[in-house]
Write an enzyme that holds these catalytic residues in place. Structure first.
Site, PDB file in Angstrom:
ATOM      1  N   GLU A 261     -43.187   0.755 -65.087  1.00 15.25           N
ATOM      2  CA  GLU A 261     -43.810   1.673 -64.123  1.00 15.25           C
ATOM      3  C   GLU A 261     -42.964   2.905 -63.821  1.00 15.25           C
ATOM      4  O   GLU A 261     -42.656   3.171 -62.665  1.00 15.25           O
ATOM      5  CB  GLU A 261     -44.043   0.946 -62.783  1.00 15.25           C
ATOM      6  CG  GLU A 261     -44.778  -0.350 -62.860  1.00 15.25           C
ATOM      7  CD  GLU A 261     -44.734  -1.143 -61.539  1.00 15.25           C
ATOM      8  OE1 GLU A 261     -43.940  -0.793 -60.640  1.00 15.25           O
ATOM      9  OE2 GLU A 261     -45.498  -2.109 -61.422  1.00 15.25           O
ATOM     10  N   PRO A 262     -42.567   3.674 -64.815  1.00 19.15           N
ATOM     11  CA  PRO A 262     -41.719   4.836 -64.504  1.00 19.15           C
ATOM     12  C   PRO A 262     -42.493   5.931 -63.766  1.00 19.15           C
ATOM     13  O   PRO A 262     -43.650   6.201 -64.080  1.00 19.15           O
ATOM     14  CB  PRO A 262     -41.291   5.337 -65.882  1.00 19.15           C
ATOM     15  CG  PRO A 262     -42.362   4.857 -66.806  1.00 19.15           C
ATOM     16  CD  PRO A 262     -42.859   3.563 -66.244  1.00 19.15           C
ATOM     17  N   GLY A 263     -41.861   6.515 -62.787  1.00 20.88           N
ATOM     18  CA  GLY A 263     -42.425   7.677 -62.101  1.00 20.88           C
ATOM     19  C   GLY A 263     -41.532   8.870 -62.384  1.00 20.88           C
ATOM     20  O   GLY A 263     -41.856   9.781 -63.148  1.00 20.88           O
ATOM     21  N   ARG A 264     -40.340   8.806 -61.801  1.00 21.99           N
ATOM     22  CA  ARG A 264     -39.378   9.891 -61.928  1.00 21.99           C
ATOM     23  C   ARG A 264     -39.101  10.276 -63.382  1.00 21.99           C
ATOM     24  O   ARG A 264     -39.052  11.456 -63.730  1.00 21.99           O
ATOM     25  CB  ARG A 264     -38.060   9.447 -61.272  1.00 21.99           C
ATOM     26  CG  ARG A 264     -36.968  10.476 -61.284  1.00 21.99           C
ATOM     27  CD  ARG A 264     -35.645   9.863 -60.806  1.00 21.99           C
ATOM     28  NE  ARG A 264     -35.839   8.965 -59.693  1.00 21.99           N
ATOM     29  CZ  ARG A 264     -35.922   9.354 -58.428  1.00 21.99           C
ATOM     30  NH1 ARG A 264     -35.796  10.627 -58.129  1.00 21.99           N
ATOM     31  NH2 ARG A 264     -36.122   8.474 -57.465  1.00 21.99           N
ATOM     32  N   CYS A 334     -36.202  24.943 -38.971  1.00 27.82           N
ATOM     33  CA  CYS A 334     -35.323  24.993 -37.812  1.00 27.82           C
ATOM     34  C   CYS A 334     -34.679  23.650 -37.539  1.00 27.82           C
ATOM     35  O   CYS A 334     -34.995  22.972 -36.558  1.00 27.82           O
ATOM     36  CB  CYS A 334     -36.091  25.523 -36.609  1.00 27.82           C
ATOM     37  SG  CYS A 334     -36.439  27.269 -36.833  1.00 27.82           S
ATOM     38  N   GLU A 335     -33.797  23.252 -38.429  1.00 27.38           N
ATOM     39  CA  GLU A 335     -32.949  22.069 -38.268  1.00 27.38           C
ATOM     40  C   GLU A 335     -31.654  22.342 -39.022  1.00 27.38           C
ATOM     41  O   GLU A 335     -31.690  22.888 -40.125  1.00 27.38           O
ATOM     42  CB  GLU A 335     -33.614  20.822 -38.877  1.00 27.38           C
ATOM     43  CG  GLU A 335     -34.872  20.409 -38.150  1.00 27.38           C
ATOM     44  CD  GLU A 335     -35.154  18.924 -38.242  1.00 27.38           C
ATOM     45  OE1 GLU A 335     -34.232  18.142 -38.537  1.00 27.38           O
ATOM     46  OE2 GLU A 335     -36.318  18.568 -38.006  1.00 27.38           O
TER      47      GLU A 335
HETATM   48  C1  PLP Z   1     -42.228   4.288 -56.662  1.00 19.46           C
HETATM   49  C2  PLP Z   1     -42.579   3.131 -57.502  1.00 19.46           C
HETATM   50  C3  PLP Z   1     -42.321   3.152 -58.879  1.00 19.46           C
HETATM   51  C4  PLP Z   1     -41.665   4.314 -59.578  1.00 19.46           C
HETATM   52  O1  PLP Z   1     -40.363   4.518 -59.224  1.00 19.46           O
HETATM   53  P1  PLP Z   1     -39.496   5.600 -60.057  1.00 19.46           P
HETATM   54  O2  PLP Z   1     -38.148   5.464 -59.497  1.00 19.46           O
HETATM   55  O3  PLP Z   1     -40.096   6.923 -59.798  1.00 19.46           O
HETATM   56  O4  PLP Z   1     -39.589   5.218 -61.482  1.00 19.46           O
HETATM   57  C5  PLP Z   1     -42.698   2.064 -59.626  1.00 19.46           C
HETATM   58  N1  PLP Z   1     -43.303   1.000 -59.051  1.00 19.46           N
HETATM   59  C6  PLP Z   1     -43.576   0.946 -57.740  1.00 19.46           C
HETATM   60  C7  PLP Z   1     -44.260  -0.239 -57.180  1.00 19.46           C
HETATM   61  C8  PLP Z   1     -43.228   2.000 -56.915  1.00 19.46           C
HETATM   62  O5  PLP Z   1     -43.506   1.957 -55.606  1.00 19.46           O
END
Ligand code: PLP
Length: 404
Positions: A261-264, A334-335
């Protein structure tokens, strides 16, 4: 950087400052790299909370990558971007029954993050499919806020409760089709991920026969600092494949598939955030480069103490000096904590110059807000043909009052 100086100035004068700019080439390259590294044996799904721009999602889908959603809003955006229910995996936490219904009605597979959520899924989707998010007891991440497995986090089901989970699954006549985990965000060494995968596979062997898939989660890091090593995908693969082989040899369903499940990893490096220098000052011996890059636009440095490379792009060609004095790059919120990058060699900045922030494609726009009633910026795509296309309009003053 995938933009020339002329392009950067041209974009800001056309679309306003600040501005998120994405490279189609880099986005697609990251998708292909992941798929190739895992040789079709681990199927990546993009975790869209990292970046939910529909134009980017369409390209990711074209690259054969599925999607994970954590909210109904994300499901709604995914449908808008053309994803089919079967390509979406819903991994919420603490979701209401209304939210669970929203996904179940669309026949989207839901993962239960607790026994209480599993019962709620049973109530709204009796006889349906379900997945379980297991906490393998091993976590990893770049700071405590993003470690999402281990002994002190709100996520996942304690493996000690697997028997209880099975009872609930039976009581509601649910069909358990898979398990998932997510140990945390931004690891650059494969070790903890492989260990957690091993732990998950052992739990599955002991408790859950007949699954269709096993999902090892996301968290794949990218180098935010120039001198950092990239995550070695081949080493990650070489850690995972033998575990998968020996697991499958002992498992009843030889066709079980594997996911991640990669996002980043997919979105971070394709994005740059451009902002404008509006003020430069010296105060009690410290130098400040004041920009329009407030933490409402990019929250990571303030929320996580994250490092982003920043580059000064001078108005005048060859205007910069070789060894500029150090300065803090600050925003317009403004912080006092509104610092995007501290002590960087950009002290020769002048009003009208551009500050470009690297690796801003993940958890950038998606975490932006209208705090201080500031407008969220536009997003622009640099296509493979080298054209620029607006893929999200900036907020307007009217959008601030539209919901009153
Ligand atoms: C945020 C998230 C990801 C992705 O995380 P990254 O660090 O962006 O790869 C994968 N699985 C779940 C359940 C998440 O909440």
């Amino acid at each position: 950087m995938f933009l020339s100086r002329e392009e950067a100035f041209g974009l800001l004068s056309q679309f306003g400052s600040p501005l998120y700019v994405y490279s189609e080439d880099i986005l697609r390259a990251r998708c292909r790299e992941l798929r190739e590294a895992f040789c079709g044996r681990i199927h990546p799904s993009f975790s869209i909370k990292a970046n939910s721009n529909a134009a980017l999602l369409r390209m990711i889908r074209e690259e054969g990558i599925g999607a994970d959603a954590v909210s109904c809003g994300e499901i709604f955006i995914l449908e808008y971007a053309g994803f089919d229910s079967s390509e979406i995996f819903f991994i919420p936490n603490n979701a209401s029954e209304k939210e669970l219904c929203f996904a179940a009605e669309r026949d989207i597979l839901i993962s239960a993050d607790s026994l209480s959520q599993l019962e709620a899924i049973g109530r709204v989707n009796r006889g349906g499919r379900v997945a379980l998010r297991i906490n393998p007891g091993i976590g990893a991440g770049h700071c405590d806020k993003v470690v999402t497995a281990g002994h002190a986090t709100k996520f996942g089901i304690d493996p000690a409760l697997c028997c209880e989970a099975k009872k609930i699954i039976k009581a509601f006549d649910l069909k358990l089709t898979g398990v998932n985990q997510h140990i945390g965000s931004l690891f650059l060494e494969p070790g903890p991920y492989v260990k957690a995968a091993e732990a998950l596979l052992a739990i599955v062997l002991e408790h859950f026969p007949g699954l269709e898939f096993i999902d090892f989660g996301g968290g794949f890091g990218v180098p935010y600092k120039k001198n950092e090593q990239r995550l070695d995908l081949a080493a990650l693969r070489d850690g995972l494949f033998p575990l998968m082989d020996s697991f499958t040899a002992h498992y009843d369903n030889k066709d079980v598939s594997f996911k991640c499940e990669p996002g980043r990893y997919i979105a971070a490096e394709c994005g740059i955030l451009l902002g404008t220098v509006n003020a430069v000052k010296e105060c009690f011996g410290r130098r400040y480069v004041g920009t329009d890059l407030g933490f409402n636009v990019l929250m990571r440095p303030v929320l996580y103490d994250s490092w982003h490379e920043v580059q000064l792009i001078k108005k005048e060609e060859d205007g910069g000096c070789a060894s500029a004095p150090l300065a803090d790059v600050t925003g317009n919120i403004c912080e006092s904590g509104d610092i995007i990058a501290a002590s960087r060699p950009v002290g020769d900045a002048e009003n009208g110059d551009i500050i470009a922030v690297g690796n801003a494609g993940a958890y950038g726009y998606s975490m932006s807000s209208v705090y201080n009633s500031r407008l969220r910026p536009a997003e622009v795509l640099k296509t493979t043909e080298g054209k620029f296309r607006l893929i999200r309009a900036a907020d307007t003053l009217q959008s601030l009052t539209a919901s009153f």
